[in-house]
Write a protein that holds these residues in place. Structure first.
Motif, short mmCIF file in Angstrom:
data_model
loop_
_atom_site.label_atom_id
_atom_site.label_comp_id
_atom_site.label_asym_id
_atom_site.label_seq_id
_atom_site.Cartn_x
_atom_site.Cartn_y
_atom_site.Cartn_z
N TYR A 179 39.56 34.66 36.62
CA TYR A 179 40.55 35.74 36.48
C TYR A 179 40.54 36.34 35.08
O TYR A 179 40.85 37.53 34.92
N ALA A 180 40.18 35.56 34.08
CA ALA A 180 40.04 36.13 32.74
C ALA A 180 38.93 37.17 32.73
O ALA A 180 39.05 38.22 32.09
N GLY A 181 37.86 36.91 33.47
CA GLY A 181 36.78 37.88 33.56
C GLY A 181 37.14 39.06 34.45
O GLY A 181 36.85 40.21 34.13
N LEU A 182 37.78 38.77 35.58
CA LEU A 182 38.07 39.81 36.55
C LEU A 182 39.01 40.87 36.00
O LEU A 182 38.84 42.07 36.26
N ILE A 183 40.02 40.43 35.24
CA ILE A 183 41.05 41.37 34.81
C ILE A 183 40.51 42.42 33.85
O ILE A 183 41.09 43.51 33.70
N THR A 184 39.38 42.17 33.22
CA THR A 184 38.82 43.15 32.29
C THR A 184 37.86 44.12 32.97
O THR A 184 37.32 45.02 32.33
N LYS A 185 37.65 43.95 34.26
CA LYS A 185 36.73 44.83 34.98
C LYS A 185 37.46 46.07 35.47
O LYS A 185 38.67 46.05 35.67
N PRO A 186 36.75 47.18 35.69
CA PRO A 186 37.41 48.41 36.15
C PRO A 186 38.15 48.19 37.46
O PRO A 186 37.62 47.57 38.38
N ASP A 187 39.39 48.69 37.55
CA ASP A 187 40.14 48.54 38.79
C ASP A 187 40.92 49.79 39.15
O ASP A 187 41.72 49.78 40.08
N GLY A 188 40.69 50.89 38.45
CA GLY A 188 41.36 52.14 38.77
C GLY A 188 40.51 53.01 39.68
O GLY A 188 39.36 52.70 39.97
N GLU A 189 41.09 54.10 40.15
CA GLU A 189 40.39 55.03 41.03
C GLU A 189 40.80 56.46 40.67
O GLU A 189 41.94 56.69 40.25
N THR A 190 39.88 57.38 40.85
CA THR A 190 40.21 58.80 40.71
C THR A 190 39.77 59.51 41.98
O THR A 190 38.87 59.04 42.69
N TYR A 191 40.43 60.64 42.27
CA TYR A 191 40.16 61.36 43.51
C TYR A 191 39.84 62.82 43.21
O TYR A 191 40.44 63.43 42.33
N ASP A 192 38.91 63.34 43.97
CA ASP A 192 38.54 64.76 43.86
C ASP A 192 39.47 65.55 44.78
O ASP A 192 39.22 65.71 45.98
N VAL A 193 40.57 66.04 44.20
CA VAL A 193 41.59 66.76 44.98
C VAL A 193 41.60 68.22 44.52
O VAL A 193 41.02 68.57 43.49
#
Length: 490
Positions: free
Chosen positions: A114-128
């Motif tokens: 989880y220390a490694g996972l939390i630093t990975k990208p987790d957001g999203e953007t949308y083409d609206v």
């Protein structure tokens, strides 16, 4: 003898009522520790500390990289104290040294994951459509109430604490009443690692007091519980007050399907491992072995032969393969089910007795127990015994095996043994369970989700799914052309 304390807002303290409970070594019945009986007021104080810490941003305001450094430090300290923790886990729970060693190693691995996972990208953007930019971000839920069982005191604690902290939450933690020793050591480690005051709080005590207070509190935003289905229902009802998020990992009565084309000795070996590992006190235990009729008699004969040779005894002794039952209460529950099985007309092919010889006279030990000639309507087939007791059923064709496997209110785990890859995959896909195996039993990994179908629970631990249990998902829309919308003309 250890004198355990509550941990609230960065301080070790006794419970308000000054009452304590004896913590018993299940292999010897010796009192090894005194544990405080936390009160409703103690629990509310811990919740208040967690809420204030969360709102202050002392933890949630840290970057993912900053939180990860703390989690890596905790993992390193678990490694440093490995031998001490193994000794305490064996004494606290009755496990064998091999089982406890695996648990402590995996706990450290879980923090690192989880220390490694939390630093990975987790957001999203949308083409609206312009002029809006739409995105999704993940945020901590807030105060997390964590309630764990007694069968994996360290590991189950970490399965909840690591993702909750990684996500930026503060926590109020309740260990099982009868196994709080290694959980206390874990909180000492987190204090040594420098976790800020109020971020992690621990209250020992009865579930009807501490667990109920956590579950009902309007200041707790998510509750994660592992334990029996009966108590899970109570947690679910209590959590409805403020519609808090819940994650419930509950009981199981898991099928282990053996086809006649399976590698025979492999199927025998995992049949033993599936039920007698941890003295059967494992939610995912393969407590129902379902064997194709052509090899049924041969399988039963060989399983009984192998199970007779399992070395049972105190977990700290070399060569012991199955340790003690965790408590006298659990011992009596298992013996009661064995009696029920006999009364229901099942054949007791092996075991069924408490062991009292060869140094086991003062502990809680039961023989590996095997029932044959069982029917699906028997209680020993339908109800979770949570001990070293297995029932063996017979089937003719593939569809009957699937029907027998799914004929239960539970859906936690299941396995298929066959050297026909297509058949094995076809059958395992029809088993209504959340954790499944082909030609193996029990292995699980921090990267993969853990949880069940039906009355085995809601939500998942571990993997990205375990992190999501402690996160809220927020949609953000940004207007890139700051001007009136012009919807209303006047």
């Amino acid at each position: 003898m250890m004198d355990l304390k509550l941990y609230i807002n960065g301080e070790w303290r006794s419970s308000r009522n000054k009452e304590s409970a004896d913590i018993i070594n299940p292999a010897t019945q010796e009192i090894v520790a005194k544990s405080p009986r936390g009160t409703k007021e103690d629990t509310e104080e811990a919740i208040k500390a967690a809420k204030e810490a969360f709102e202050s941003g002392v933890w949630s305001g840290k970057t993912a990289q900053e939180r990860a450094k703390y989690l890596f430090k905790i993992a390193d300290k678990l490694d440093e104290k490995h031998n001490e923790l193994v000794k305490l886990e064996v004494m606290d729970n009755g496990k064998t040294k091999a089982e406890a060693s695996f648990d402590i190693n995996d706990a450290a691995t879980c923090f690192r994951y989880y220390a490694g996972l939390i630093t990975k990208p987790d957001g999203e953007t949308y083409d609206v459509p312009e002029p809006v930019q739409a995105m999704v971000v993940r945020e901590p839920v807030g105060v997390a109430g964590l309630i764990v069982p007694w069968n994996f005191p360290m590991l189950m604690s970490v399965w909840k604490i690591a993702p909750a902290l990684a996500a930026g939450n503060t926590i109020v933690f309740k260990p099982a009443e009868i196994t709080p020793v290694t959980a206390t050591k874990l909180f000492e480690i987190m204090e040594e690692a420098g976790i800020p005051k109020g971020v992690v709080n621990m209250v020992m005590g009865e579930g009807s007091v501490v667990g109920q207070t956590i579950s009902e509190s309007n200041d707790v935003d998510v509750v994660s519980f592992t334990g029996s289905t009966e108590i899970g229902r109570r947690v679910m009802r209590a959590a409805a007050g403020n519609m808090k998020k819940i994650s419930l990992e509950l009981g199981g009565k898991s099928p282990n399907i053996i086809f006649d084309d399976a590698d025979f000795e492999t199927a025998i070996d995992y049949g033993l491992f599936g039920i007698f590992f941890g003295a059967g006190q494992v939610c995912s235990a393969g407590s129902r072995i379902i064997v194709q009729e052509d090899i049924y008699d041969k399988y039963v004969e060989r399983l009984v032969e192998r199970a007779k040779n399992i070395k049972v005894g105190p977990g700290n002794q070399e060569g012991v393969e199955m340790g003690a039952i965790v408590s006298e209460k659990q011992l009596n529950r298992i013996l009661k089910y064995i009696k029920i099985g006999k009364q229901e007309g099942a054949t007791l092919a092996l075991g069924g007795n408490r062991l009292t010889k060869n140094g086991m006279d003062k502990g809680y030990f039961i023989e590996p127990t095997i029932f044959t000639n069982v029917t699906s309507d028997m209680r020993i087939v339908q109800e979770e015994i949570f001990g070293p007791v297995v029932v063996i059923q017979k089937f003719k064709e593939e569809e009957e095996a699937i029907k027998l496997a799914n004929d239960t209110d539970f859906g936690l785990a299941g396995a298929v043994f066959s050297q026909d890859g297509a058949k094995a995959l076809r059958v395992i896909k029809k088993v209504r369970a959340g954790i499944t195996w082909v030609n193996t039993y029990h292995p699980t990994f921090n990267e993969a989700p853990w949880g069940g179908y039906k009355q085995s629970g809601i939500g998942r631990s571990l993997g990205t799914y375990g992190l999501e249990d402690f996160q809220e998902v927020k949609q953000i829309n940004i207007n890139l052309a700051v001007e009136p919308v012009g919807w209303f003309k006047n």
